[in-house]
Design an enzyme around this catalytic site. Structure first.
Site, PDB file in Angstrom:
ATOM      1  CE  LYS A  28     -37.585  -1.321  -8.695  1.00  0.00           C
ATOM      2  NZ  LYS A  28     -37.170  -0.418  -7.630  1.00  0.00           N
ATOM      3  CG  ASP A  52      -0.598   5.168   0.214  1.00  0.00           C
ATOM      4  OD1 ASP A  52      -0.569   4.868   1.418  1.00  0.00           O
ATOM      5  OD2 ASP A  52      -1.572   4.906  -0.538  1.00  0.00           O
ATOM      6  CG  ASP A  66      -1.910  -1.110   1.213  1.00  0.00           C
ATOM      7  OD1 ASP A  66      -2.759  -1.163   2.104  1.00  0.00           O
ATOM      8  OD2 ASP A  66      -1.834  -1.942   0.285  1.00  0.00           O
ATOM      9  CB  CYS A 121     -27.919  -7.723  36.214  1.00  0.00           C
ATOM     10  SG  CYS A 121     -28.342  -9.032  35.040  1.00  0.00           S
TER      11      CYS A 121
HETATM   12  S1  IVH Z   1     -34.427  -0.728 -15.517  1.00  0.00           S
HETATM   13  C1  IVH Z   1     -36.370   1.754 -18.753  1.00  0.00           C
HETATM   14  N1  IVH Z   1     -33.276  -2.463 -13.906  1.00  0.00           N
HETATM   15  O1  IVH Z   1     -35.591   0.937 -10.176  1.00  0.00           O
HETATM   16  C2  IVH Z   1     -35.921   0.885 -17.646  1.00  0.00           C
HETATM   17  N2  IVH Z   1     -34.076  -0.427 -12.960  1.00  0.00           N
HETATM   18  O2  IVH Z   1     -38.151   2.556 -11.887  1.00  0.00           O
HETATM   19  C3  IVH Z   1     -35.164   1.615 -16.620  1.00  0.00           C
HETATM   20  N3  IVH Z   1     -33.613  -0.209 -10.541  1.00  0.00           N
HETATM   21  O3  IVH Z   1     -35.015   4.046 -10.086  1.00  0.00           O
HETATM   22  C4  IVH Z   1     -34.913   0.927 -15.312  1.00  0.00           C
HETATM   23  N4  IVH Z   1     -32.584  -2.139 -10.305  1.00  0.00           N
HETATM   24  O4  IVH Z   1     -32.821   2.920 -10.650  1.00  0.00           O
HETATM   25  C5  IVH Z   1     -33.891  -1.259 -14.005  1.00  0.00           C
HETATM   26  N5  IVH Z   1     -32.197  -4.071 -12.619  1.00  0.00           N
HETATM   27  C6  IVH Z   1     -32.792  -2.871 -12.717  1.00  0.00           C
HETATM   28  C7  IVH Z   1     -32.949  -2.027 -11.608  1.00  0.00           C
HETATM   29  C8  IVH Z   1     -33.613  -0.811 -11.769  1.00  0.00           C
HETATM   30  C9  IVH Z   1     -32.980  -1.033  -9.701  1.00  0.00           C
HETATM   31  C10 IVH Z   1     -34.212   1.092 -10.172  1.00  0.00           C
HETATM   32  C11 IVH Z   1     -33.929   2.218 -11.106  1.00  0.00           C
HETATM   33  C12 IVH Z   1     -35.161   3.059 -11.060  1.00  0.00           C
HETATM   34  C13 IVH Z   1     -36.214   2.114 -10.626  1.00  0.00           C
HETATM   35  C14 IVH Z   1     -37.082   1.735 -11.775  1.00  0.00           C
END
Ligand code: IVH
Length: 694
Positions: A122, A38, A34, A425
């Site tokens: 998601k 640096d 490291d 306690c």
């Molecule tokens: S697709 C046109 N894929 O969920 C399609 N969105 O309304 C655009 N998000 O705020 C979105 N994981 O940031 C897509 N695998 C994923 C996602 C994702 C999270 C979020 C995105 C947006 C909301 C979708």
């Protein structure tokens, strides 16, 4: 003007630093110490300060914050950032409804083959658009209202992901300069891993400072910080899930191939994704990921389905601002509101008193929760929760559910008193003390306290400690409450005739489960020193430290006799741990416990300390290269396995490489292995080689 030599040196330093930061953060296989990193970094910084014209936007020095921002500049998105429809029906119905809509919109007859989808996670964070021009990150923007976002480029440059686990936003795309697109906008989510979030909060708690609510808000707040230095201190990660504007790039024909291409550019793409067929494929993915949700290292609030073929996506188009070809399918929320009915005190293994919220039962993150931690008195006060309040409970992953705050800020009944820590306690009546300047209140009763005894027994019996099968919390309660067990060694006398009868006489304890417990106890007697040390529950000695101590000293007697100075010689052992170990073995009652456990027949192989322990060495003389993500082993674990079997792990593939062990998303090393004819193994192959079953 800088002379050509200085300019060349700056370019050389940039390349070197990019390389080493990739080795360090992405591959977890640094090639230089490291301090050397640096030094190179400081040299480049000095050149850039002296010759600002040599400062390029992709310079590694731009990752660490820098100048203060005085507000964010608006950025108009070249391609609007849309949102997606959310299917709130968390059952399979959500997936079936989406598939039906897609089939109808495409006017597919009922007997047409299933539509191909891409199923992905998601991520729960903040949407970001990353603009790369000729492979260089030139701008990062938030979604904003979809048309116009905020320029957060400085902050986004500090997103480093997690060492060994990826998630870093590349300042420069990988690939030959000529092959990089003129414009490539990558869209994805900046998020914070759960462990990073927990560490951050733990640190805040230790300092008695405000804790953060959840990873998503913390990540979003960090990205929108005006001071990039603060962003740089927040552990953020990134996953790509789509595209924005493109110029000079032949977009692959499917969404899955787009993500593959992004991964090949060095952009982090989550491996938990799949190409599936029809509604059945979607539901299977939803279920499979739902089952794994708690085990993922980051929060997800659902999965996302996308029609895989880009041509079909174009045909489907949009309704208002949402694409017809994508949908988010939710999981049960990880935060819920409920009533705080009471606050009770729980006493832990080390005597720590934790205020626990007794809640009106509520369904959170897939299970019903009625207890949640409030951590300590100071946090409880800061969150200003009182009995009768409506509070927010969070349960994510296998972390203990917690109360993150109170809903609203209105006035409350003056008859509800502020919570106070008890002076004695609640379990054993011993005095409760708080260390000077410390945060935690502790019961001073030690193993005299039944609560501490129970927790100590559970810890001792735990899977990572002595691994005593059949000894769970119900049984521990009974053993302690009935007075059958007062000390750890007494566990091993349960087999004696008189005590065995008492064991079988415990409520609900059939002859068979008594026999199971005794068998579990017998089996646990053969162990290894590291597990035994961890099982003793010495303060500040976790699993890793126990291993370091066992490896260094090789025998328990040597460890017990070690001075603080000698303990400090152990890898990763600092003054707090060293003192804690010494103090533990200075207590005659602890020494007695150890002696009694050994007398009961607990044993382990001993060796001469740090000298390597020679087991069978099936990989002696072999050099292996690890690449990609293995299904169950981290890179470190795989390395330990290989080295324990006598092999060496190298960073790059050559003709001398004996094997390449490849996991998911293996890249150029796998290609190189194939090119050179080096045998390629998967994780199972590696294990077979080590076990000698190959
Ligand atoms: S697709 C046109 N894929 O969920 C399609 N969105 O309304 C655009 N998000 O705020 C979105 N994981 O940031 C897509 N695998 C994923 C996602 C994702 C999270 C979020 C995105 C947006 C909301 C979708």
């Amino acid at each position: 003007m800088a002379d050509p030599d200085t300019a060349a040196r700056a370019a050389e330093l940039r390349t070197l630093l990019h390389h080493h930061s990739h080795r360090y953060y992405v591959l977890d296989a640094p090639e230089i110490p490291d301090a050397e990193y640096d030094r190179l970094f400081a040299e480049l910084q000095a050149i850039e300060v002296a010759h600002p014209a040599l400062l390029t936007p992709d310079s590694p020095t731009q990752r660490v914050g820098g100048r203060m921002l005085d507000g964010f500049t608006p950025v108009r998105h070249a391609v609007p950032m849309l949102s997606i429809r959310t299917e709130t029906d968390t059952t399979a119905g959500g997936a079936i409804a989406f598939d039906e809509r897609v089939r109808n919109a495409l006017a597919l007859p009922p007997d047409a083959p299933p539509v191909e989808y891409h199923a992905e996670l998601k991520f729960d964070g903040l949407a970001i658009n990353l603009r790369y021009e000729y492979g260089v990150l030139v701008q990062a923007a938030t979604r904003g209202d979809g048309e116009t976002g905020e320029d957060v480029t400085q902050n986004i440059r500090t997103v480093r992901g997690r060492r060994g686990a990826g998630g870093q936003i590349p300042l420069r795309l990988q690939g030959p300069a000529g092959a990089l697109p003129e414009v490539l906008e990558v869209r994805g989510e900046v998020y914070m891993r759960r462990d990073d979030f927990e560490h951050l909060n733990e640190r805040q708690r230790e300092r008695g400072e405000k804790t953060y609510i959840n990873p998503r808000n913390t990540a979003a707040g960090a990205v929108r910080q005006l001071d990039p230095d603060i962003t740089a201190q927040r552990p953020l990660s990134f996953f790509a899930y789509g595209l924005g504007e493109l110029r000079g790039w032949d977009q692959p024909p499917t969404h899955s191939a787009v993500l593959d291409a992004l991964a090949a550019f060095g952009v982090p793409v989550c491996v938990d994704r799949a190409v599936v067929q029809g509604a059945a494929g979607l539901t299977a993915f939803h279920e499979a990921m739902g089952a794994r949700r708690d085990a993922l290292p980051f929060d997800i609030d659902g999965v996302v389905y996308k029609v895989n073929a880009i041509a079909l996506q174009r045909r489907l188009g949009f309704v208002t601002r949402e694409p017809r070809w994508a949908v988010a399918h939710k999981y049960p929320a990880q935060e819920q509101m409920t009533r705080l009915n009471a606050i009770e005190i729980q006493v832990g293994r080390t005597g720590k008193l934790t205020p626990v919220a007794k809640l009106e039962p509520v369904f959170v993150g897939g299970t019903t929760v009625s207890n949640a931690t409030l951590h300590n008195l100071f946090e409880l006060r800061r969150k200003a929760v009182r009995v009768g309040d409506t509070v927010i409970v969070r349960r994510a992953g296998d972390v203990i559910p917690e109360v993150v705050g109170r809903v609203g800020s209105g006035p409350r009944s003056p008859y509800v008193r502020n919570f106070r820590m008890p002076l004695a306690c609640p379990v054993c009546g011993s005095a409760v003390l708080r260390e000077r300047g410390g945060i935690d209140h502790r019961c001073t009763g030690g193993l005299f306290c039944a609560a501490q005894r129970k927790q100590a027994l559970l810890h001792f019996a735990g899977r990572r400690a002595m691994d005593i099968e059949g000894l769970g919390d119900k049984l521990v309660d009974q053993l302690v409450d009935s007075g059958l067990i007062r000390t750890l060694p007494e566990l091993y006398t349960l087999a004696n005739d008189d005590r065995r009868a008492k064991l079988s006489a415990l409520e609900r304890m059939a002859e068979k489960s008594a026999a199971n417990l005794l068998a579990g106890l017998e089996k646990s007697k053969t162990t290894i020193l590291a597990r035994f040390l961890y099982a003793l529950g010495i303060r500040h000695v976790g699993e890793a430290t126990a291993k370091d101590l066992a490896k260094h000293f090789g025998s328990l007697d040597r460890l017990m006799a070690a001075s603080v100075e000698q303990l400090l010689e152990v890898n990763d052992v600092g003054p707090v741990v060293a003192q804690s170990v010494r103090t533990f073995f200075d207590q005659p009652h602890n020494v007695r416990v150890v002696e009694q456990l050994r007398a009961a027949g607990i044993g382990w192989p001993e060796h001469d300390g740090d000298a390597p322990q020679k087991g069978p060495q099936p990989l002696a003389g072999k050099t292996l290269v690890l690449t990609g993500t293995l299904p169950t082993l981290t890179r470190d674990e795989a390395k330990v396995l290989v080295e324990a079997a006598g092999g060496k792990v190298a960073g790059s593939v050559s003709k001398k490489t004996s094997y390449v062990v490849a996991g998911m998303e293996a890249g150029s090393k796998l290609d190189k292995a194939r090119e050179l004819g080096v045998p390629v193994l998967d994780e199972t192959g590696l294990r077979e080689l080590i076990d000698g079953t190959a």
